[in-house]
Design a protein around this motif. Structure first.
Motif, PDB file in Angstrom:
ATOM      1  N   MET A  31     -90.621-100.954 -35.717  1.00  0.00           N
ATOM      2  CA  MET A  31     -89.879-101.287 -34.740  1.00  0.00           C
ATOM      3  C   MET A  31     -88.859-102.056 -35.506  1.00  0.00           C
ATOM      4  N   GLY A  32     -87.625-102.178 -34.692  1.00  0.00           N
ATOM      5  CA  GLY A  32     -86.680-103.190 -35.371  1.00  0.00           C
ATOM      6  C   GLY A  32     -86.024-103.779 -34.045  1.00  0.00           C
ATOM      7  N   LEU A  57     -84.651-109.503 -29.272  1.00  0.00           N
ATOM      8  CA  LEU A  57     -85.304-109.947 -30.753  1.00  0.00           C
ATOM      9  C   LEU A  57     -84.677-109.206 -31.824  1.00  0.00           C
ATOM     10  N   GLY A  58     -84.304-109.912 -32.902  1.00  0.00           N
ATOM     11  CA  GLY A  58     -83.677-109.401 -34.085  1.00  0.00           C
ATOM     12  C   GLY A  58     -82.070-109.419 -34.249  1.00  0.00           C
ATOM     13  N   ARG A  82     -84.849 -97.553 -13.576  1.00  0.00           N
ATOM     14  CA  ARG A  82     -85.573 -98.260 -14.586  1.00  0.00           C
ATOM     15  C   ARG A  82     -84.415 -98.857 -15.677  1.00  0.00           C
ATOM     16  N   PRO A  83     -84.934 -99.999 -16.245  1.00  0.00           N
ATOM     17  CA  PRO A  83     -83.923-100.692 -17.384  1.00  0.00           C
ATOM     18  C   PRO A  83     -84.560 -99.721 -18.597  1.00  0.00           C
ATOM     19  N   LEU A  84     -83.882-100.034 -19.661  1.00  0.00           N
ATOM     20  CA  LEU A  84     -83.986 -99.424 -20.888  1.00  0.00           C
ATOM     21  C   LEU A  84     -84.473-100.558 -21.718  1.00  0.00           C
ATOM     22  N   LEU A  85     -85.485-100.625 -22.562  1.00  0.00           N
ATOM     23  CA  LEU A  85     -86.054-101.095 -23.664  1.00  0.00           C
ATOM     24  C   LEU A  85     -85.938-100.342 -24.827  1.00  0.00           C
ATOM     25  N   LEU A  86     -84.763-100.838 -25.816  1.00  0.00           N
ATOM     26  CA  LEU A  86     -84.438-100.059 -26.988  1.00  0.00           C
ATOM     27  C   LEU A  86     -84.956-100.849 -28.099  1.00  0.00           C
ATOM     28  N   SER A  87     -85.524-100.181 -29.440  1.00  0.00           N
ATOM     29  CA  SER A  87     -85.780-100.617 -30.452  1.00  0.00           C
ATOM     30  C   SER A  87     -85.192 -99.952 -31.692  1.00  0.00           C
ATOM     31  N   VAL A  88     -84.516-100.550 -32.391  1.00  0.00           N
ATOM     32  CA  VAL A  88     -83.742 -99.641 -33.449  1.00  0.00           C
ATOM     33  C   VAL A  88     -84.004-100.397 -34.864  1.00  0.00           C
TER      34      VAL A  88
END
Length: 89
Positions: A31-32, A57-58, A82-88
């Motif tokens: 995860m980023g 974070l990041g 629903r909200p979005l939680l995105l990890s890039v």
């Protein structure tokens, strides 16, 4: 799902929780940067919603990541509140 983007193997994982949609996009196997995106004021049949994008974070102030999050939440908000939680990474 695994796809090749620009010659790089990219893993895309989507998990839908009762309170949010979590998407991981990674070419590094981890995860980023974590970004939260929300549609504000969206009501079916009403005016187009606004969007709030926040880096949790990041890497901060990365316009490309913010554009990606905005495009995803625009699509997601047509189907759910629903909200979005995105990890890039």
């Amino acid at each position: 799902t695994t796809v090749v983007i620009g010659g790089n193997t990219t893993d895309i994982i989507q998990t839908i929780y009762h309170d949010r949609v979590f998407i991981v996009v990674t070419q590094m196997g981890k995860m980023g940067t974590m970004i939260e995106a929300r549609a504000e004021g969206s009501v079916q049949g009403g005016p187009a919603p606004g969007f709030t994008i926040k880096t949790l974070l990041g890497v901060r102030n990365n316009e490309m990541l913010e554009v990606l999050a905005r495009q995803l939440i625009q699509t997601i908000s047509k189907r759910t509140t629903r909200p979005l939680l995105l990890s890039v990474a």
